[in-house]
Design a protein around this motif. Structure first.
Motif, short mmCIF file in Angstrom:
data_model
loop_
_atom_site.label_atom_id
_atom_site.label_comp_id
_atom_site.label_asym_id
_atom_site.label_seq_id
_atom_site.Cartn_x
_atom_site.Cartn_y
_atom_site.Cartn_z
N ALA A 18 29.92 33.05 12.66
CA ALA A 18 30.48 34.18 11.92
C ALA A 18 29.47 35.28 11.66
O ALA A 18 29.85 36.39 11.28
CB ALA A 18 31.08 33.70 10.59
N THR A 19 28.18 35.01 11.83
CA THR A 19 27.19 36.07 11.59
C THR A 19 27.07 37.02 12.77
O THR A 19 26.47 38.09 12.65
CB THR A 19 25.80 35.48 11.29
N HIS A 20 27.63 36.66 13.93
CA HIS A 20 27.62 37.54 15.11
C HIS A 20 26.20 37.95 15.51
O HIS A 20 26.00 39.03 16.04
CB HIS A 20 28.45 38.80 14.86
N ASP A 25 35.53 37.22 2.48
CA ASP A 25 35.41 38.69 2.49
C ASP A 25 34.04 39.12 2.97
O ASP A 25 33.89 40.15 3.64
CB ASP A 25 35.67 39.26 1.09
N ALA A 26 33.01 38.33 2.63
CA ALA A 26 31.65 38.67 3.06
C ALA A 26 31.53 38.60 4.59
O ALA A 26 30.77 39.36 5.19
CB ALA A 26 30.64 37.73 2.41
N ILE A 27 32.28 37.70 5.20
CA ILE A 27 32.27 37.59 6.66
C ILE A 27 32.86 38.84 7.29
O ILE A 27 32.32 39.43 8.23
CB ILE A 27 33.05 36.35 7.12
N ILE A 28 34.00 39.30 6.75
CA ILE A 28 34.64 40.51 7.28
C ILE A 28 33.77 41.73 7.03
O ILE A 28 33.67 42.64 7.86
CB ILE A 28 36.04 40.69 6.66
N ASN A 29 33.10 41.75 5.88
CA ASN A 29 32.18 42.85 5.57
C ASN A 29 31.07 42.90 6.62
O ASN A 29 30.72 43.98 7.12
CB ASN A 29 31.58 42.62 4.17
N MET A 30 30.52 41.75 6.98
CA MET A 30 29.47 41.72 7.99
C MET A 30 29.98 42.23 9.33
O MET A 30 29.30 42.98 10.03
CB MET A 30 28.91 40.30 8.14
N THR A 39 37.52 45.13 17.30
CA THR A 39 38.24 43.92 17.72
C THR A 39 37.69 42.68 17.02
O THR A 39 38.44 41.74 16.75
CB THR A 39 38.16 43.73 19.25
N ILE A 40 36.39 42.69 16.70
CA ILE A 40 35.80 41.56 15.96
C ILE A 40 36.32 41.54 14.52
O ILE A 40 36.60 40.47 13.96
CB ILE A 40 34.27 41.64 15.98
N ILE A 41 36.46 42.71 13.90
CA ILE A 41 37.07 42.76 12.56
C ILE A 41 38.46 42.15 12.62
O ILE A 41 38.84 41.34 11.76
CB ILE A 41 37.14 44.21 12.03
N ALA A 42 39.22 42.54 13.64
CA ALA A 42 40.58 41.99 13.80
C ALA A 42 40.53 40.48 13.99
O ALA A 42 41.30 39.73 13.37
CB ALA A 42 41.28 42.66 14.98
N GLN A 43 39.63 40.02 14.85
CA GLN A 43 39.49 38.59 15.12
C GLN A 43 39.15 37.82 13.85
O GLN A 43 39.70 36.75 13.60
CB GLN A 43 38.41 38.37 16.17
N ASP A 44 38.27 38.38 13.02
CA ASP A 44 37.85 37.68 11.81
C ASP A 44 38.93 37.68 10.72
O ASP A 44 38.78 36.98 9.71
CB ASP A 44 36.55 38.29 11.27
N THR A 45 39.97 38.47 10.91
CA THR A 45 41.12 38.39 10.00
C THR A 45 42.26 37.58 10.62
O THR A 45 43.34 37.49 10.05
CB THR A 45 41.65 39.80 9.66
N GLY A 46 42.01 37.01 11.81
CA GLY A 46 42.99 36.14 12.45
C GLY A 46 43.79 36.79 13.56
O GLY A 46 44.67 36.15 14.14
N ALA A 47 43.52 38.06 13.87
CA ALA A 47 44.30 38.79 14.87
C ALA A 47 43.66 38.63 16.25
O ALA A 47 43.07 39.57 16.80
CB ALA A 47 44.43 40.25 14.48
N THR A 48 43.80 37.47 16.84
CA THR A 48 43.18 37.19 18.14
C THR A 48 43.81 38.01 19.26
O THR A 48 43.13 38.42 20.20
CB THR A 48 43.27 35.69 18.46
N THR A 49 45.11 38.26 19.19
CA THR A 49 45.80 39.00 20.25
C THR A 49 45.19 40.38 20.44
O THR A 49 44.92 40.80 21.58
CB THR A 49 47.30 39.14 19.92
#
Length: 404
Positions: free
Chosen positions: A28-30, A387-392, A126-136
């Protein structure tokens, strides 16, 4: 900044906190960096960021390399938009040498840099989307990054670490296949970007996960020297392409998108709009090239522009010049210069001190990821870990640029 953090006292029954290592190898730290967090359940109480896990001493290495041999170091900083790094370095040397670049070269460089910006923003959003569950949405838009790499491959033969261009211009002109791929991209990408936005911009789950998360005021952003999309998301319209135009950006008509709250959602929106503006700039550059003489792809600076391979293989004088340029045997002025370009994550600067020798006396990279990351631990106080993951993700920290 998140001010709703819990307050603890010595008499608080919740006196046992859990230490959590977020990184350096957590997916998750990318990137290869670490945050040592003090956790109260799922909420972060405090944290300390540590970096340096892939520090490669590029600035020190550069002190022992001639100008051309520094180019491959630059594209290994932010490898998500490598050509911007290459172009920025070449422009720094051109400023040192006072080289005047033909307009056609400027426009060709603009096309490459704006394609790089789009590729960089595709990764972040796209990574922000992925980290909220939006893989498509991640998988759908990510394919256009591949199309951009195919364009780079056609132009210079490389995809990720490009080593693209020369001091004074480009190594070769764009061929018809490259222009055809660019035009195809300009036709297809806006359709995909519009669909990407329709899937996320009003998506209730995505909005709930990003809106109001990691809000940053303009004052705090400036105090931490933020630049790029992160600063613009707070409402400040600073863009190096406009404030200090380079590569003839003053010839282009485009807007600087800004946000209001500086939260994750605003950062996402700003980057999306910047992709639209990049498409607009590339279209203008294609049009401007029609009025420029064909076949010009470098300035007339034989002392610093590498001769073509065919010449080197068949002409002794060209071979001698090639050797002298690569080995840094042609004197450069004693001077101190700074040049900045608008990188994918903000102001990417090169501070060069030259003492007339073969290599820079000193070279410092102003790496936006290094600057932008400084606030992360402080921002995370009081946040839920999710939330800290999405912030990163929204900071788009590239480890190669963070450590240098």
């Amino acid at each position: 900044m998140n001010n709703n953090q819990p307050v603890y006292t010595d008499n608080d029954p919740q006196d046992e906190l859990v230490t959590l290592n977020l990184g350096p190898t957590h997916p998750a730290t990318h990137g290869v960096f670490q945050n040592i967090l003090q956790m109260d359940g799922e909420r972060i109480v405090s944290g300390v960021s540590t970096i340096g896990y892939i520090h490669r001493a590029f600035e020190k290495i550069a002190e022992h390399r001639p100008f051309y041999q520094i180019t491959p170091l630059t594209d290994r900083l932010n490898y998500c938009s490598s050509p911007i790094n290459n172009m920025g370095w070449h422009m720094t040397v051109e400023k040192l040498l006072n080289i005047q670049i033909p307009k056609r070269v400027d426009y060709l460089r603009v096309i490459i840099m704006e394609l790089s910006r789009i590729a960089d923003h595709i990764i972040c959003n796209t990574i922000i989307a992925q980290d909220t569950g939006a893989t498509t949405t991640f998988l759908y838009l990510f394919q256009y990054r591949e199309h951009i790499y195919e364009i780079f491959e056609e132009i210079c033969g490389a995809r990720l670490t490009t080593n693209i261009g020369r001091i004074g211009g480009l190594e070769r002109d764009f061929n018809e296949v490259a222009f055809a791929k660019i035009n195809k991209f300009l036709k297809e990408f806006p359709v995909a970007l519009k669909e990407f936005e329709s899937l996320l911009n009003r998506n209730r789950i995505f909005i709930d996960r990003t809106k109001g998360v990691a809000e940053v005021t303009a004052e705090n952003a400036l105090s931490y020297s933020w630049t790029g999309p992160l600063l613009r998301a707070t409402g400040i319209d600073y863009d190096v392409r406009v404030s200090e135009p380079y590569s003839s950006y003053q010839d282009f008509d485009f807007e600087i998108p800004v946000g209001t709250s500086g939260d994750v959602f605003d950062r996402y929106l700003v980057r999306n709009e910047e992709m639209w503006q990049s498409v607009r700039i590339i279209e203008q550059a294609i049009e401007k090239l029609k009025s420029e003489p064909k076949g010009i792809f470098h300035a007339d600076v034989p002392d610093f522009y590498l001769p073509g391979k065919e010449e080197v293989y068949n002409n002794m004088e060209a071979l001698i010049y090639h050797f002298k340029i690569v080995m840094g045997e042609i004197d450069a002025p004693k001077a101190e210069v700074y040049h900045a370009v608008e990188g994918g994550n903000g102001e990417l600067g090169f501070y060069l001190i030259n003492d007339g020798g073969r290599s820079p006396y000193r070279l410092h990279f102003r790496r936006p990821s290094f600057i932008n990351y400084q606030m992360y631990a402080k921002m995370s106080e009081g946040m839920l870990l999710s939330d800290a993951i999405i912030n990163m993700s929204s900071l788009n920290i590239i480890a190669g640029e963070l450590d240098a």
